[in-house]
Design a protein around this motif. Structure first.
Motif, PDB file in Angstrom:
ATOM      1  N   GLU A 165      -0.237  -3.996  -7.561  1.00  0.00           N
ATOM      2  CA  GLU A 165      -1.626  -3.706  -7.937  1.00  0.00           C
ATOM      3  C   GLU A 165      -2.561  -3.915  -6.754  1.00  0.00           C
ATOM      4  N   GLU A 166      -2.301  -4.943  -5.948  1.00  0.00           N
ATOM      5  CA  GLU A 166      -3.102  -5.161  -4.752  1.00  0.00           C
ATOM      6  C   GLU A 166      -2.911  -4.013  -3.769  1.00  0.00           C
ATOM      7  N   GLY A 167      -1.667  -3.537  -3.629  1.00  0.00           N
ATOM      8  CA  GLY A 167      -1.413  -2.398  -2.764  1.00  0.00           C
ATOM      9  C   GLY A 167      -2.143  -1.152  -3.243  1.00  0.00           C
ATOM     10  N   ALA A 168      -2.198  -0.946  -4.558  1.00  0.00           N
ATOM     11  CA  ALA A 168      -2.917   0.200  -5.106  1.00  0.00           C
ATOM     12  C   ALA A 168      -4.413   0.078  -4.816  1.00  0.00           C
ATOM     13  N   ARG A 169      -4.939  -1.136  -4.932  1.00  0.00           N
ATOM     14  CA  ARG A 169      -6.360  -1.338  -4.617  1.00  0.00           C
ATOM     15  C   ARG A 169      -6.641  -1.011  -3.157  1.00  0.00           C
ATOM     16  N   GLU A 205       0.831  -1.214   0.000  1.00  0.00           N
ATOM     17  CA  GLU A 205       0.000   0.000   0.000  1.00  0.00           C
ATOM     18  C   GLU A 205       0.856   1.251   0.000  1.00  0.00           C
ATOM     19  N   LEU A 206       1.892   1.288   0.855  1.00  0.00           N
ATOM     20  CA  LEU A 206       2.751   2.465   0.933  1.00  0.00           C
ATOM     21  C   LEU A 206       3.475   2.699  -0.387  1.00  0.00           C
ATOM     22  N   THR A 207       3.961   1.621  -0.995  1.00  0.00           N
ATOM     23  CA  THR A 207       4.666   1.740  -2.273  1.00  0.00           C
ATOM     24  C   THR A 207       3.748   2.327  -3.335  1.00  0.00           C
ATOM     25  N   ALA A 208       2.549   1.797  -3.420  1.00  0.00           N
ATOM     26  CA  ALA A 208       1.602   2.270  -4.430  1.00  0.00           C
ATOM     27  C   ALA A 208       1.213   3.723  -4.198  1.00  0.00           C
ATOM     28  N   ARG A 209       0.957   4.083  -2.952  1.00  0.00           N
ATOM     29  CA  ARG A 209       0.525   5.452  -2.671  1.00  0.00           C
ATOM     30  C   ARG A 209       1.646   6.463  -2.899  1.00  0.00           C
ATOM     31  N   LEU A 210       2.894   6.062  -2.610  1.00  0.00           N
ATOM     32  CA  LEU A 210       4.010   6.963  -2.899  1.00  0.00           C
ATOM     33  C   LEU A 210       4.109   7.215  -4.397  1.00  0.00           C
ATOM     34  N   LEU A 211       3.872   6.178  -5.179  1.00  0.00           N
ATOM     35  CA  LEU A 211       3.969   6.293  -6.629  1.00  0.00           C
ATOM     36  C   LEU A 211       2.804   7.070  -7.227  1.00  0.00           C
ATOM     37  N   ALA A 212       1.815   7.377  -6.421  1.00  0.00           N
ATOM     38  CA  ALA A 212       0.672   8.170  -6.889  1.00  0.00           C
ATOM     39  C   ALA A 212       0.830   9.644  -6.548  1.00  0.00           C
ATOM     40  N   GLU A 213       2.025  10.051  -6.079  1.00  0.00           N
ATOM     41  CA  GLU A 213       2.272  11.442  -5.711  1.00  0.00           C
ATOM     42  C   GLU A 213       3.200  12.093  -6.740  1.00  0.00           C
TER      43      GLU A 213
END
Length: 337
Positions: free
Chosen positions: A45-49, A18-26
């Motif tokens: 992808e699961e982390g992004a979900r 989750e943290l990896t995905a959210r960082l990549l969304a900034e």
């Protein structure tokens, strides 16, 4: 020139995906570095979900194929952490192996000069052992894998306060015998170098005592008189801005008051308890002294909140920022030399 950074996904059973995905969304953060993401595509992808974000990254299967640019990270798909077989919130050999593979590749890329800094989301030490690690922590694993024989240490950072320590993951019963002038000076030297890389021109370091009330003039122990104070004087003679020993129950008040940039403690919990009380939700761990800057959020894998989408991203943001600053400083130092 933009920093080349490896973003390593940690324990897949924790909040790392989750943290990896959210960082990549900034997008503002992404523009600060050319980021190679080392992770399993399915788990990211699961982390992004879980984190409620959408990602659209180029995917490669070999590091040599990756061409990340500022604002355009690239995912190196490790294909090693299937969400269908890794149970959330459970330490496992599969999760530990995936974590080690991701981290090891990051270290390989750093050793080869392909990346200048590493940021990783939290590891789980039990999973690492199940996955094959024989080291007590990530710092020792990195040093051992890189064959690095020089001094290295773990630092914890909250806001602008750094925590360093003379001894780390050792039994309390062994601490006093490990407190020597040489050990104190070695860790002071590491602390000065790490803070200078992070942007402190002449870092001020407060040295903690070992015993209650700084030994009370020898009534509660003589380490302050015979070991710590002489080491502080030798550090001053080297030109470092060092003072102490200060009683450990008040030394962090000095740092909070702006009288010190860092505190050197004698053992793990002496500093860890204080620094986490000051700002657990903002803490960063820096693996200092290694050939490459490595940073991670100071919190753990947070199995208790996996899948809730509530993980605090701030420590990961701060880890990213410190890693970039340290990498830029090292590059500038290399160019000057």
């Amino acid at each position: 020139m933009t920093v080349r950074l490896a973003l390593v996904m940690g324990d897949p059973a924790g909040i790392g995906p989750e943290l990896t995905a959210r960082l990549l969304a900034e997008p503002d953060l992404l523009r600060q570095a050319a980021i190679l993401v080392i992770a399993d595509r399915r788990m990211l992808e699961e982390g992004a979900r879980r984190g409620g974000v959408a990602l659209d990254l180029p995917v490669v299967r070999q590091a040599a194929e990756a061409r990340p640019e500022p604002g355009r990270p690239v995912l190196l798909d490790m294909a090693n952490a299937d969400p269908a077989t890794i149970r959330p919130a459970v330490a496992s050999a599969e999760g530990g192996r995936a974590t080690l593979e991701n981290f090891t590749l990051g270290l390989d890329l750093a050793r080869d000069g392909a990346v200048e800094a590493i940021v990783f989301t939290p590891f789980n030490k039990q999973a690492l052992r199940l996955g094959g690690s024989t080291h007590e922590d990530e710092l020792r694993y990195a040093a051992g894998y890189l064959g690095y024989q020089g001094a290295h240490a773990e630092f914890n950072v909250v806001d602008e306060i750094w925590n360093a320590r003379v001894t780390s993951h050792v039994p309390i019963s062994a601490v006093a015998g490990l407190i020597t002038e040489e050990a104190i000076l070695r860790n002071l030297e590491l602390t000065v170098a790490a803070l200078q890389e992070a942007g402190f021109e002449r870092p001020r370091i407060a040295v903690a005592a070992l015993n209650p009330h700084a030994g009370d003039g020898g009534n509660f122990g003589r380490e302050e008189i015979e070991v710590i104070a002489p080491a502080v004087e030798k550090a001053k003679a080297r030109g470092w801005a060092v003072d102490g020993p200060w009683p450990s129950d008040t030394v962090y008040l000095r740092a909070r008051a702006g009288k010190a940039d860092a505190v050197l403690t004698m053992y793990h919990d002496q500093g860890q308890i204080a620094i986490k009380l000051i700002g657990f939700d903002r803490g960063v761990t820096v693996l200092g002294g290694l050939p490459v800057p490595i940073c991670t959020p100071a919190h753990g894998t947070a199995y208790d909140i996996v899948g809730q989408g509530t993980a605090n991203l701030e420590p990961t943001r701060r880890a990213f920022a410190i890693a970039c600053r340290m990498a830029e400083s090292r590059r500038a130092g290399t160019a000057a030399a």
